[in-house]
Write a protein that holds these residues in place. Sequence first.
Motif, mmCIF file in Angstrom:
data_model
loop_
_atom_site.group_PDB
_atom_site.id
_atom_site.type_symbol
_atom_site.label_atom_id
_atom_site.label_comp_id
_atom_site.label_asym_id
_atom_site.label_seq_id
_atom_site.Cartn_x
_atom_site.Cartn_y
_atom_site.Cartn_z
ATOM 1 N N ALA A 24 -75.544 33.435 -45.768
ATOM 2 C CA ALA A 24 -73.763 32.913 -45.983
ATOM 3 C C ALA A 24 -73.283 32.400 -44.512
ATOM 4 N N LEU A 25 -73.957 32.569 -42.955
ATOM 5 C CA LEU A 25 -73.999 32.200 -42.101
ATOM 6 C C LEU A 25 -74.352 30.565 -42.277
ATOM 7 N N ARG A 26 -75.542 30.727 -42.431
ATOM 8 C CA ARG A 26 -75.947 28.817 -42.680
ATOM 9 C C ARG A 26 -75.427 28.137 -43.513
ATOM 10 N N HIS A 27 -74.932 28.706 -44.384
ATOM 11 C CA HIS A 27 -74.063 28.146 -45.011
ATOM 12 C C HIS A 27 -72.769 27.494 -44.643
ATOM 13 N N GLY A 28 -72.111 28.419 -44.219
ATOM 14 C CA GLY A 28 -70.669 28.400 -43.502
ATOM 15 C C GLY A 28 -70.739 28.222 -42.146
ATOM 16 N N GLY A 29 -71.521 28.444 -41.175
ATOM 17 C CA GLY A 29 -71.170 28.506 -40.262
ATOM 18 C C GLY A 29 -70.676 29.605 -39.431
ATOM 19 N N ASP A 30 -70.173 30.112 -40.209
ATOM 20 C CA ASP A 30 -68.558 31.171 -39.271
ATOM 21 C C ASP A 30 -69.047 32.614 -39.440
ATOM 22 N N HIS A 31 -69.309 33.768 -38.475
ATOM 23 C CA HIS A 31 -69.704 34.700 -38.392
ATOM 24 C C HIS A 31 -68.311 35.305 -39.422
ATOM 25 N N THR A 32 -66.774 34.770 -39.351
ATOM 26 C CA THR A 32 -65.863 36.244 -39.949
ATOM 27 C C THR A 32 -66.143 35.559 -41.761
ATOM 28 N N ILE A 33 -66.760 34.104 -42.196
ATOM 29 C CA ILE A 33 -66.577 33.848 -43.951
ATOM 30 C C ILE A 33 -68.114 34.697 -43.919
#
Length: 94
Positions: A24-33
């Motif tokens: 999710a971090l690789r695809h979204g680029g955001d820790h919270t997401i």
Amino acid sequence: MTEQRSDSFDAFYRAQAPAVFDLALRHGGDHTIAVDCVDAVFAELAARWQQVTDPDRFSRRAAVLFVCGIRRRHVRTRLSCRPVVRSMVSLPMT
């Protein structure tokens, strides 16, 4: 959920939550997401645990779909917040 099935879910969560977070971090680029994604994916998986035959595939696919949905909503929100340009010319009253 039976006790044995519950234990297997707990073990699966402990083993796979970091991988789902990284995806999710690789695809979204955001820790919270990514954190929200892990919460949502495993909540959904827990609800369907008895029916899911391949939980690894389910969790990866759900993570990507979650992040794509967040990004799509973000773009749609950003586009809908564009300022409206109004003409300074008065229209005749009818």
